[in-house]
Design a protein around this motif. Structure first.
Motif, PDB file in Angstrom:
ATOM      1  N   SER A 144      44.809  43.423  21.606  1.00  0.00           N
ATOM      2  CA  SER A 144      43.903  43.835  20.537  1.00  0.00           C
ATOM      3  C   SER A 144      43.185  45.124  20.896  1.00  0.00           C
ATOM      4  CB  SER A 144      42.869  42.732  20.249  1.00  0.00           C
ATOM      5  OG  SER A 144      42.105  42.452  21.414  1.00  0.00           O
ATOM      6  N   LEU A 145      42.817  45.871  19.858  1.00  0.00           N
ATOM      7  CA  LEU A 145      42.035  47.093  19.972  1.00  0.00           C
ATOM      8  C   LEU A 145      40.863  46.977  19.014  1.00  0.00           C
ATOM      9  CD1 LEU A 145      41.774  50.065  21.034  1.00  0.00           C
ATOM     10  CD2 LEU A 145      43.031  50.753  18.977  1.00  0.00           C
ATOM     11  N   TRP A 146      39.667  47.244  19.518  1.00  0.00           N
ATOM     12  CA  TRP A 146      38.441  47.065  18.740  1.00  0.00           C
ATOM     13  C   TRP A 146      37.583  48.317  18.822  1.00  0.00           C
ATOM     14  CZ3 TRP A 146      38.089  42.071  16.664  1.00  0.00           C
ATOM     15  CH2 TRP A 146      38.958  41.123  17.219  1.00  0.00           C
ATOM     16  N   VAL A 147      36.867  48.587  17.740  1.00  0.00           N
ATOM     17  CA  VAL A 147      35.796  49.579  17.753  1.00  0.00           C
ATOM     18  C   VAL A 147      34.532  48.891  17.240  1.00  0.00           C
ATOM     19  CG1 VAL A 147      37.318  51.567  17.447  1.00  0.00           C
ATOM     20  CG2 VAL A 147      36.381  50.407  15.428  1.00  0.00           C
ATOM     21  N   MET A 148      33.391  49.446  17.630  1.00  0.00           N
ATOM     22  CA  MET A 148      32.145  48.923  17.080  1.00  0.00           C
ATOM     23  C   MET A 148      32.031  49.345  15.619  1.00  0.00           C
ATOM     24  SD  MET A 148      29.294  49.306  20.087  1.00  0.00           S
ATOM     25  CE  MET A 148      29.075  51.062  19.884  1.00  0.00           C
ATOM     26  N   ASP A 149      31.375  48.527  14.821  1.00  0.00           N
ATOM     27  CA  ASP A 149      31.078  48.936  13.455  1.00  0.00           C
ATOM     28  C   ASP A 149      29.627  49.383  13.415  1.00  0.00           C
ATOM     29  OD1 ASP A 149      31.520  49.523  10.833  1.00  0.00           O
ATOM     30  OD2 ASP A 149      31.182  47.487  10.111  1.00  0.00           O
ATOM     31  N   HIS A 150      29.393  50.573  13.936  1.00  0.00           N
ATOM     32  CA  HIS A 150      28.078  51.200  13.890  1.00  0.00           C
ATOM     33  C   HIS A 150      28.250  52.627  13.389  1.00  0.00           C
ATOM     34  CE1 HIS A 150      25.602  48.057  15.588  1.00  0.00           C
ATOM     35  NE2 HIS A 150      26.499  47.865  16.546  1.00  0.00           N
ATOM     36  N   PHE A 151      27.162  53.186  12.900  1.00  0.00           N
ATOM     37  CA  PHE A 151      27.165  54.547  12.376  1.00  0.00           C
ATOM     38  C   PHE A 151      26.404  55.501  13.287  1.00  0.00           C
ATOM     39  CE2 PHE A 151      27.474  51.555   8.813  1.00  0.00           C
ATOM     40  CZ  PHE A 151      28.733  51.895   8.364  1.00  0.00           C
ATOM     41  N   PHE A 152      25.456  54.976  14.069  1.00  0.00           N
ATOM     42  CA  PHE A 152      24.801  55.682  15.156  1.00  0.00           C
ATOM     43  C   PHE A 152      25.249  55.004  16.452  1.00  0.00           C
ATOM     44  CE2 PHE A 152      20.617  56.593  12.585  1.00  0.00           C
ATOM     45  CZ  PHE A 152      21.343  57.326  11.659  1.00  0.00           C
ATOM     46  N   GLN A 153      25.279  55.770  17.540  1.00  0.00           N
ATOM     47  CA  GLN A 153      25.521  55.119  18.815  1.00  0.00           C
ATOM     48  C   GLN A 153      24.359  54.169  19.124  1.00  0.00           C
ATOM     49  OE1 GLN A 153      27.148  53.513  21.038  1.00  0.00           O
ATOM     50  NE2 GLN A 153      28.367  55.310  21.649  1.00  0.00           N
ATOM     51  N   ILE A 154      24.664  53.032  19.739  1.00  0.00           N
ATOM     52  CA  ILE A 154      23.640  52.031  20.015  1.00  0.00           C
ATOM     53  C   ILE A 154      22.952  52.328  21.349  1.00  0.00           C
ATOM     54  CG2 ILE A 154      24.781  50.298  18.612  1.00  0.00           C
ATOM     55  CD1 ILE A 154      25.806  48.995  21.190  1.00  0.00           C
ATOM     56  N   SER A 155      21.713  51.890  21.469  1.00  0.00           N
ATOM     57  CA  SER A 155      20.877  52.271  22.605  1.00  0.00           C
ATOM     58  C   SER A 155      21.429  51.782  23.931  1.00  0.00           C
ATOM     59  CB  SER A 155      19.456  51.734  22.403  1.00  0.00           C
ATOM     60  OG  SER A 155      19.456  50.321  22.297  1.00  0.00           O
ATOM     61  N   LEU A 169      40.137  52.546  12.740  1.00  0.00           N
ATOM     62  CA  LEU A 169      41.199  51.546  12.906  1.00  0.00           C
ATOM     63  C   LEU A 169      42.439  51.911  12.099  1.00  0.00           C
ATOM     64  CD1 LEU A 169      39.098  48.265  12.806  1.00  0.00           C
ATOM     65  CD2 LEU A 169      40.168  49.305  14.814  1.00  0.00           C
ATOM     66  N   ALA A 170      42.254  52.458  10.908  1.00  0.00           N
ATOM     67  CA  ALA A 170      43.411  52.880  10.115  1.00  0.00           C
ATOM     68  C   ALA A 170      44.168  53.993  10.829  1.00  0.00           C
ATOM     69  CB  ALA A 170      42.962  53.342   8.731  1.00  0.00           C
ATOM     70  N   TYR A 171      43.431  54.898  11.451  1.00  0.00           N
ATOM     71  CA  TYR A 171      44.062  55.964  12.235  1.00  0.00           C
ATOM     72  C   TYR A 171      44.845  55.364  13.398  1.00  0.00           C
ATOM     73  CZ  TYR A 171      44.189  60.207  15.186  1.00  0.00           C
ATOM     74  OH  TYR A 171      44.573  61.264  15.965  1.00  0.00           O
ATOM     75  N   ALA A 172      44.243  54.386  14.085  1.00  0.00           N
ATOM     76  CA  ALA A 172      44.928  53.733  15.203  1.00  0.00           C
ATOM     77  C   ALA A 172      46.162  52.972  14.731  1.00  0.00           C
ATOM     78  CB  ALA A 172      43.970  52.792  15.925  1.00  0.00           C
ATOM     79  N   ALA A 173      46.084  52.378  13.546  1.00  0.00           N
ATOM     80  CA  ALA A 173      47.237  51.643  13.018  1.00  0.00           C
ATOM     81  C   ALA A 173      48.436  52.557  12.856  1.00  0.00           C
ATOM     82  CB  ALA A 173      46.883  51.000  11.681  1.00  0.00           C
ATOM     83  N   GLY A 174      48.175  53.808  12.488  1.00  0.00           N
ATOM     84  CA  GLY A 174      49.262  54.747  12.242  1.00  0.00           C
ATOM     85  C   GLY A 174      49.980  55.209  13.488  1.00  0.00           C
ATOM     86  N   VAL A 175      49.362  55.035  14.671  1.00  0.00           N
ATOM     87  CA  VAL A 175      49.994  55.511  15.907  1.00  0.00           C
ATOM     88  C   VAL A 175      50.426  54.358  16.812  1.00  0.00           C
ATOM     89  CG1 VAL A 175      48.746  57.703  15.845  1.00  0.00           C
ATOM     90  CG2 VAL A 175      47.776  55.772  17.122  1.00  0.00           C
ATOM     91  N   THR A 176      50.245  53.109  16.353  1.00  0.00           N
ATOM     92  CA  THR A 176      50.618  51.939  17.141  1.00  0.00           C
ATOM     93  C   THR A 176      51.564  51.063  16.327  1.00  0.00           C
ATOM     94  OG1 THR A 176      48.658  50.727  16.359  1.00  0.00           O
ATOM     95  CG2 THR A 176      48.445  51.934  18.447  1.00  0.00           C
ATOM     96  N   SER A 177      52.137  50.061  16.991  1.00  0.00           N
ATOM     97  CA  SER A 177      53.093  49.216  16.281  1.00  0.00           C
ATOM     98  C   SER A 177      52.883  47.730  16.494  1.00  0.00           C
ATOM     99  CB  SER A 177      54.523  49.564  16.726  1.00  0.00           C
ATOM    100  OG  SER A 177      54.684  49.340  18.125  1.00  0.00           O
ATOM    101  N   ARG A 178      52.141  47.325  17.509  1.00  0.00           N
ATOM    102  CA  ARG A 178      52.065  45.902  17.855  1.00  0.00           C
ATOM    103  C   ARG A 178      50.637  45.396  17.982  1.00  0.00           C
ATOM    104  NH1 ARG A 178      50.747  43.277  21.937  1.00  0.00           N
ATOM    105  NH2 ARG A 178      50.351  45.233  23.013  1.00  0.00           N
ATOM    106  N   ILE A 179      49.763  46.188  18.533  1.00  0.00           N
ATOM    107  CA  ILE A 179      48.415  45.751  18.877  1.00  0.00           C
ATOM    108  C   ILE A 179      47.620  45.405  17.622  1.00  0.00           C
ATOM    109  CG2 ILE A 179      47.301  48.039  18.858  1.00  0.00           C
ATOM    110  CD1 ILE A 179      46.038  47.198  21.593  1.00  0.00           C
ATOM    111  N   THR A 180      46.824  44.340  17.674  1.00  0.00           N
ATOM    112  CA  THR A 180      45.980  43.978  16.537  1.00  0.00           C
ATOM    113  C   THR A 180      44.706  44.803  16.544  1.00  0.00           C
ATOM    114  OG1 THR A 180      44.984  42.132  17.764  1.00  0.00           O
ATOM    115  CG2 THR A 180      46.931  41.652  16.414  1.00  0.00           C
ATOM    116  N   LEU A 181      44.030  44.873  15.384  1.00  0.00           N
ATOM    117  CA  LEU A 181      42.983  45.867  15.162  1.00  0.00           C
ATOM    118  C   LEU A 181      41.771  45.235  14.482  1.00  0.00           C
ATOM    119  CD1 LEU A 181      45.550  48.317  13.592  1.00  0.00           C
ATOM    120  CD2 LEU A 181      44.529  48.666  15.849  1.00  0.00           C
TER     121      LEU A 181
END
Length: 293
Positions: free
Chosen positions: A37-48, A64-76
């Motif tokens: 799996s590949l994860w990003v935080m869902d924040h708009f400012f960096q957290i403290s 995540l949509a950008y990552a989906a376009g360059v990967t083939s297997r990993i979940t997002l």
């Protein structure tokens, strides 16, 4: 045991123009290394806890949509979306779109939200704790309804949808996995038992993590849910500059012994994480953690 990767820091030595190519390479490296799996935080400012708010932060679902376009297997997925950030009908549509375009690799990671600073900064309403949990439960109910292809009117306390139509439906069956983040024992972990396919707990050490699992087990018994249906994930970290493979296998293995299925490694505060080759040790770690596979 599965290993995942959370990218929480985009402030790298390169320029802003380098963020896209660097993030793409990290995603492809994780995919190639066999990470689950590949994860990003869902924040708009960096957290403290990671850095000042002015540091670089990407919008989660675009990333995540950008990552989906360059990967083939990993979940997002996002770890995790604050329920206050998006209207729930649009959120389900967004995750469905990610699932369709990634051929069934999307998660819905969600929680009750907490970062008041970015809410105020961007003009997003920030209700009190009780209301945020009410909104979270309504969103979870609506997600199950929309992913069941039920477009009948939804009449909640906070959300009213005349026709929650969701076409195309997701590719994941029966729907994208729902992960709830947080360790609150009365509300959050009860919602895990009622609505989620997975939980996410911070790495507090095996004893404290197991105590959270025991709470989930109790809530499952109360609602008639099979505890083993819930994937147990832990957000930890792996600093390859300071920890050996044996140390990581021992630490992650101890989490596995208490029932953890999936360790998600965060990059907050790790120097050099963005450099090529950083994830080269992952296949060896997976082989040691899963010797019979």
């Amino acid at each position: 045991m599965k290993l995942g990767l959370q990218v929480s820091n985009f402030t790298w030595p390169d320029t802003t123009e380098g963020i896209g190519p660097t993030f793409a390479r990290i995603a492809t490296d994780a995919d190639d290394a066999g990470m689950a799996s590949l994860w990003v935080m869902d924040h708009f400012f960096q957290i403290s806890m990671v850095g000042p708010p002015e540091n670089a932060m990407l919008e989660g679902y675009t990333a995540l949509a950008y990552a989906a376009g360059v990967t083939s297997r990993i979940t997002l997925g996002t770890l995790v979306t604050g329920v206050t950030y998006r209207h729930p009908g649009l959120l389900v549509k967004t995750v469905t779109t990610l699932d369709v375009l990634s051929s069934g690799r999307a998660w819905l990671g969600i929680g009750a939200a907490w970062n008041e600073e970015e809410h105020r900064g961007l003009g997003v309403p920030y209700p009190g704790t009780s209301e945020r949990f009410e909104r979270l439960e309504e969103t979870l109910r609506l997600a199950h309804q929309m992913w069941a292809d039920d477009d009948s009117a939804f009449d909640g306390t906070h959300y009213q949808l005349e026709r929650p139509l969701n076409h195309p439906q997701a590719i994941s069956t029966p729907h994208p996995k729902i992960l709830i983040g947080g360790g609150g024992e009365k509300k959050t972990l009860r919602l895990v038992a009622q609505y989620a396919d997975a939980c996410n707990i911070f790495d507090m050490g095996p004893e404290k993590v197991k105590a959270k699992y025991d709470v989930i087990r109790g809530h499952c018994a109360d609602v008639g849910r099979d505890y083993d249906e819930i994937e147990k994930t832990v957000l930890s970290r792996a600093d390859f500059a300071t920890e050996s493979d044996d140390q990581l296998v021992e630490r992650f293995g101890a989490l596995g012994e208490i029932g953890t299925d999936h360790v998600i490694m965060g990059n907050a505060g790790i120097v050099g994480f963005e450099k090529p080759g950083y994830l080269d040790r992952v296949p060896g770690l997976l082989a040691q953690l899963n010797p019979s596979s």
